[in-house]
Write a protein that holds these residues in place. Structure first.
Motif, PDB file in Angstrom:
ATOM      1  N   ALA A   1       0.866  -1.182   0.000  1.00 46.71           N
ATOM      2  CA  ALA A   1       0.000   0.000   0.000  1.00 46.71           C
ATOM      3  C   ALA A   1       0.885   1.210   0.000  1.00 46.71           C
ATOM      4  O   ALA A   1       1.992   1.192   0.505  1.00 46.71           O
ATOM      5  N   LYS A   2       0.436   2.291  -0.568  1.00 41.88           N
ATOM      6  CA  LYS A   2       1.227   3.506  -0.604  1.00 41.88           C
ATOM      7  C   LYS A   2       1.551   3.917   0.816  1.00 41.88           C
ATOM      8  O   LYS A   2       0.691   3.983   1.682  1.00 41.88           O
TER       9      LYS A   2
ATOM     10  N   ASP B   1      -8.713  17.253  21.356  1.00 35.50           N
ATOM     11  CA  ASP B   1      -8.533  15.961  20.703  1.00 35.50           C
ATOM     12  C   ASP B   1      -7.227  15.951  19.923  1.00 35.50           C
ATOM     13  O   ASP B   1      -6.770  16.983  19.426  1.00 35.50           O
ATOM     14  N   ALA B   2      -6.630  14.770  19.791  1.00 38.79           N
ATOM     15  CA  ALA B   2      -5.373  14.645  19.049  1.00 38.79           C
ATOM     16  C   ALA B   2      -5.614  14.920  17.574  1.00 38.79           C
ATOM     17  O   ALA B   2      -6.598  14.480  16.999  1.00 38.79           O
ATOM     18  N   LYS B   3      -4.702  15.669  16.971  1.00 40.30           N
ATOM     19  CA  LYS B   3      -4.793  15.948  15.548  1.00 40.30           C
ATOM     20  C   LYS B   3      -4.427  14.708  14.740  1.00 40.30           C
ATOM     21  O   LYS B   3      -3.583  13.921  15.152  1.00 40.30           O
ATOM     22  N   PRO B   4      -5.029  14.539  13.564  1.00 45.19           N
ATOM     23  CA  PRO B   4      -4.564  13.458  12.680  1.00 45.19           C
ATOM     24  C   PRO B   4      -3.118  13.712  12.274  1.00 45.19           C
ATOM     25  O   PRO B   4      -2.776  14.801  11.824  1.00 45.19           O
ATOM     26  N   LEU B   5      -2.273  12.726  12.455  1.00 42.85           N
ATOM     27  CA  LEU B   5      -0.855  12.876  12.142  1.00 42.85           C
ATOM     28  C   LEU B   5      -0.451  12.131  10.877  1.00 42.85           C
ATOM     29  O   LEU B   5       0.527  12.471  10.246  1.00 42.85           O
ATOM     30  N   VAL B   6      -1.190  11.093  10.531  1.00 42.22           N
ATOM     31  CA  VAL B   6      -0.817  10.234   9.412  1.00 42.22           C
ATOM     32  C   VAL B   6      -1.921  10.247   8.373  1.00 42.22           C
ATOM     33  O   VAL B   6      -3.092  10.090   8.699  1.00 42.22           O
ATOM     34  N   GLN B   7      -1.533  10.461   7.138  1.00 40.08           N
ATOM     35  CA  GLN B   7      -2.482  10.435   6.040  1.00 40.08           C
ATOM     36  C   GLN B   7      -2.338   9.128   5.272  1.00 40.08           C
ATOM     37  O   GLN B   7      -1.231   8.698   4.970  1.00 40.08           O
ATOM     38  N   GLY B   8      -3.450   8.518   4.951  1.00 39.20           N
ATOM     39  CA  GLY B   8      -3.421   7.309   4.144  1.00 39.20           C
ATOM     40  C   GLY B   8      -3.272   7.650   2.676  1.00 39.20           C
ATOM     41  O   GLY B   8      -3.018   8.801   2.303  1.00 39.20           O
ATOM     42  N   PRO B   9      -3.450   6.687   1.819  1.00 38.93           N
ATOM     43  CA  PRO B   9      -3.380   6.945   0.381  1.00 38.93           C
ATOM     44  C   PRO B   9      -4.401   7.992  -0.044  1.00 38.93           C
ATOM     45  O   PRO B   9      -5.507   8.052   0.499  1.00 38.93           O
ATOM     46  N   GLU B  10      -4.027   8.838  -1.003  1.00 34.47           N
ATOM     47  CA  GLU B  10      -4.936   9.870  -1.486  1.00 34.47           C
ATOM     48  C   GLU B  10      -6.010   9.285  -2.398  1.00 34.47           C
ATOM     49  O   GLU B  10      -7.080   9.874  -2.548  1.00 34.47           O
TER      50      GLU B  10
END
Length: 462
Positions: free
Chosen positions: A16-17, A37-46
């Motif tokens: 996976a990318k 709340d915790a910020k999103p830190l990791v982005q998945g595939p676009e």
């Protein structure tokens, strides 16, 4: 190689990318928004698209040598010799579809981050709280509050990666491969025992796991039998005078050293400034690439899958010398049961190890000549089969026996050389993954032409 070790690998054999870390949040991995709340830190595939599948979808039979068994009490899947749109998710856009070269189960993540699992579940690897097989993707209730951006599948265990860089696991844990700090079975998705920088990539071998954080630090856990954890040990000890045991790692442990061997005596020297960017796990070996395009491999060395021109097991990540002579570095790595692959920045694909059950193995990386000139995006690895997404085509190869994972049709079930999958001509595949005997493809469905191309495919309804 012992007969038992060889038989295990022949029976039970990712990409996976890599999720990208947002630059601003990479500087502050523990940042929180104004609501606390915790910020999103990791982005998945676009990308996101329609799920297309082929191969063996009878989860009780895949990878089994004995085909004699009682008729199932409930309907179960069949073999798809050509690509089909996956009926249960026909109208759902999929962002992540994951399995593994020794896996008979799957993880599906939808466009909105919801996580579904299906397939074999003999050890609770689906994370659904039981050990019942699922033919239709089922929502993982224990992850409903999380946004999943990645996943990995081992033989009987699973890792789930959230957008906060946290990892959950489920399934067989007898070797500590779930990373929860003990060896008890994990039937419900449970957070692993790890504290530190956010995790951006997860990968699974048969009975071990690897996780990569945003700073390029790699951690491994599970079975150390062949050195695949990279901690300079195979963990062996004698329980009694005739019984052998292993000191399994039950929670993530950092890999501290990377080496290269030089001279006639293969003298080991440390490699400095290693910042791992991608990692892939085979059944009992691991391959990784760093930010400088240097490739390292370790674990079980049979059939030359480590690329060091020898079959010796490696207990510490060892740099593959062959790539030192290449004009461009490697950017992605992949691992099958008894082989490894690498994708270079210039688009070349290299292969080493054995992608067949008989004959000679490649003891060091060699370019796959049939893929020269193709724009390769994604590669899926199985036991002896490989599938490649390139341009507007899918290319596959694998020697018999195969189970439909190549999608070539009933009249041509296997191919020793890379062959285009005719039914996929003109279809843009974002990402491709393989299980033990099946293939998952996320196909672009944005334009009217994309939809028209997909409409020509049959639909697989369970």
């Amino acid at each position: 190689m012992s007969e038992k070790r060889k038989a295990d690998e022949e029976l039970d054999g990712s990409e996976a990318k890599k999720p990208q870390l947002e630059e601003e949040e990479k500087k502050e991995p523990d940042a929180a928004d104004s609501s606390g709340d915790a910020k999103p830190l990791v982005q998945g595939p676009e990308h996101a698209g329609t799920l297309v599948v082929c191969g063996q979808f009878n989860w009780d039979m895949v990878g089994k040598r004995d085909s004699k068994q009682a008729a199932p009490a409930v309907p179960q899947g069949r073999t798809l010799w050509s690509p089909h749109i996956f009926g249960p998710l026909k109208d759902v856009r999929v962002r992540v579809a994951t399995s593994g070269g020794c896996s008979g189960h799957n993880v599906i993540v939808t466009e909105d981050g919801k996580c579904f699992t299906f397939g074999r579940n003999v050890k609770g690897q689906l994370g659904l709280g039981d050990e019942e097989r699922r033919d239709i993707p089922t929502l993982v209730e224990s992850l409903k509050g999380e946004k999943i951006v990645g996943a990995a599948c081992g033989r009987h265990h699973t890792l789930f990666l959230t957008d906060r860089g946290e990892v959950y696991s489920a399934g067989d844990n007898k070797c500590g491969q779930c990373g929860v700090g003990n060896t008890n079975p994990v039937l419900t998705a449970t957070k692993i025992k790890h504290q530190g920088a956010p995790i951006v990539k997860v990968s699974c071998g048969a009975e071990f796991s690897a996780i990569l954080d945003c700073r390029g630090v790699l951690f491994t856990f599970g079975l150390p039998e062949y050195g695949q954890l990279g901690h300079n040990t195979d963990g062996k000890y004698f329980i009694t005078s005739t019984k052998l045991g292993f000191n399994n790692e039950t929670k993530p442990k950092r890999i501290l050293m990377y080496i290269e061997k030089q001279g006639r005596d293969n003298h080991s020297t440390p490699v400095d400034d290693v910042d791992i960017q991608d990692v892939a796990c085979g059944v009992n070996h691991t391959v990784a690439v760093d930010s400088k395009g240097r490739v390292f491999s370790w674990g079980f060395g049979g059939y030359g899958r480590l690329g060091h021109a020898e079959t010796k097991d490696e207990m510490v990540p060892r740099r593959i010398k062959y790539f030192d002579t290449q004009t461009r570095g490697i950017k992605k790595v992949f691992a099958g049961s008894t082989y490894s692959l690498a994708l270079a920045e210039n688009g070349n694909v290299f292969s080493w190890g054995m992608t067949k059950r008989t004959g000679e193995a490649n003891m060091y990386p060699k370019p796959v000549q049939d893929l020269c000139g193709w724009d390769v995006r994604s590669i899926g690895c199985s036991v002896t089969s490989v599938m490649v997404a390139a341009d507007e085509s899918v290319i596959g190869w694998g020697c018999s026996p195969t189970y439909g994972e190549l999608g070539l049709g009933e009249t041509k079930k296997s191919s020793a050389n890379p062959t285009e999958v005719k039914l996929m001509d003109g279809i843009h595949v974002h990402a491709i993954e393989m299980g033990m005997g099946h293939t998952l493809m996320i196909c672009r469905d944005e334009s009217e032409q994309d939809k028209a191309n997909l409409a020509d495919l049959p639909v697989y309804n369970i």
